[in-house]
Design an enzyme around this catalytic site. Structure first.
Site, PDB file in Angstrom:
ATOM      1  CE  LYS A   1      -9.639 -16.266  54.553  1.00  0.00           C
ATOM      2  NZ  LYS A   1     -10.128 -15.199  53.672  1.00  0.00           N
TER       3      LYS A   1
HETATM    4  C1  LIG Z   1     -13.643 -20.509  53.178  1.00  0.00           C
HETATM    5  C2  LIG Z   1     -12.634 -19.992  52.200  1.00  0.00           C
HETATM    6  N1  LIG Z   1     -11.981 -20.870  51.419  1.00  0.00           N
HETATM    7  C3  LIG Z   1     -11.055 -20.461  50.534  1.00  0.00           C
HETATM    8  C4  LIG Z   1     -10.741 -19.121  50.389  1.00  0.00           C
HETATM    9  C5  LIG Z   1      -9.748 -18.723  49.356  1.00  0.00           C
HETATM   10  O1  LIG Z   1      -8.616 -18.117  49.872  1.00  0.00           O
HETATM   11  P1  LIG Z   1      -7.750 -17.088  48.982  1.00  0.00           P
HETATM   12  O2  LIG Z   1      -8.457 -15.777  49.005  1.00  0.00           O
HETATM   13  O3  LIG Z   1      -6.437 -17.043  49.669  1.00  0.00           O
HETATM   14  O4  LIG Z   1      -7.674 -17.653  47.588  1.00  0.00           O
HETATM   15  C6  LIG Z   1     -11.381 -18.173  51.194  1.00  0.00           C
HETATM   16  C7  LIG Z   1     -11.025 -16.736  51.070  1.00  0.00           C
HETATM   17  O5  LIG Z   1     -11.607 -15.864  51.607  1.00  0.00           O
HETATM   18  C8  LIG Z   1     -12.357 -18.606  52.117  1.00  0.00           C
HETATM   19  O6  LIG Z   1     -12.990 -17.739  52.896  1.00  0.00           O
END
Ligand SMILES: Cc1ncc(COP(=O)(O)O)c(C=O)c1O
Length: 245
Positions: A196
């Site tokens: 990210k």
């Molecule tokens: C659109 C979206 N929502 C939620 C998440 C979840 O994030 P995390 O990987 O920190 O759990 C991601 C992760 O890539 C994502 O791309």
């Protein structure tokens, strides 16, 4: 007119996949060392609180609540909003699987609706069509740095008394009509996972402007403790100045 990069013209920027990610710097390395040596890594540490405040302010929100990742943030948001068994939550068909999985984790049913070809984000008209008496919330996702039409989605959600959880995992620092994303819905959910824009390896944050929701979010992520309670110092009842329904 100059030639498009796609057709062999000169690109205006370096392709992102040519840059090592996440970016690193000596200054951040020094800060990390300082934090490591301070031993104040968790339990609402001063640096954690400082970041929560600054991140929430940057996006135009009142509260920031740090969590372990951007899936747990979605899950805690739904939990804090009281969504569970028998409820439906509308999600876009194009997103990372975590958006829909968080709905399943709280026992609710994700209902997929198609995206708009222009934004790649949830089509507000399709969202409206998917609403039925079991629908309790919607999760617009600001996908790949594009933005879901918050004006239309929030207008429909308000009319139908539905909660809005913005999934801003791809949209840190984004601005919609002069105010940061994540501060428009009831809760904004962000991920700091390795790929990210702002990365911590793994982490996430929920933003909200609602005092009661902020309290519920904190308790949901932290075994029922209110914000400010030290380790072993759980208190009963709401924090000062807040009455629970
Ligand atoms: C659109 C979206 N929502 C939620 C998440 C979840 O994030 P995390 O990987 O920190 O759990 C991601 C992760 O890539 C994502 O791309």
């Amino acid at each position: 007119m100059s030639k498009l990069a796609l057709l062999g013209g000169k690109p205006v920027s370096t392709p992102i996949n040519g840059i090592p990610w996440p970016p690193t710097s000596e200054k951040t390395g020094d800060k990390l060392k300082e934090l490591y040596l301070s031993r104040k890594w968790s339990f609402n540490s001063p640096s954690e609180q400082e970041f929560e405040k600054a991140y929430a302010k940057y996006h135009g929100a009142k509260h920031g609540i740090f969590m372990v990742n951007g899936t747990v943030t979605l899950e805690c948001a739904l939990e804090a909003l009281g969504i569970g068994e028998g409820d439906e939550v509308v999600v876009p068909a194009l997103t990372w699987i975590a958006t829909a999985m968080a709905v399943r984790y709280v026992g609710a049913k994700p209902v997929f609706v198609d995206i708009e070809p222009t934004t790649l984000c949830m089509d507000p008209k399709k969202f409206e069509k998917a609403i039925n008496p079991r629908t309790k919330a919607v999760i617009p996702v600001h996908l790949y740095g594009s933005m879901a039409d918050l004006d239309k989605i929030i207008k429909i959600a308000k009319r139908q008394r539905l909660a809005v959880v913005e999934d801003c995992a791809h949209m840190q620092g984004g601005v919609w009509n002069g105010r940061g994303v994540g501060s428009w819905g009831d809760v904004g959910s962000f991920s700091f996972q390795q790929s990210k824009t702002v990365s911590a390896g793994e982490a996430g944050i929920c933003l909200t402007n609602d005092d009661r929701l902020a309290d519920r979010l904190f308790r949901t992520k932290h075994i029922g403790y209110p914000n400010g309670a030290g380790q072993g110092g759980a208190k009963h009842g709401p924090p000062e100045g807040l009455t629970m329904p």
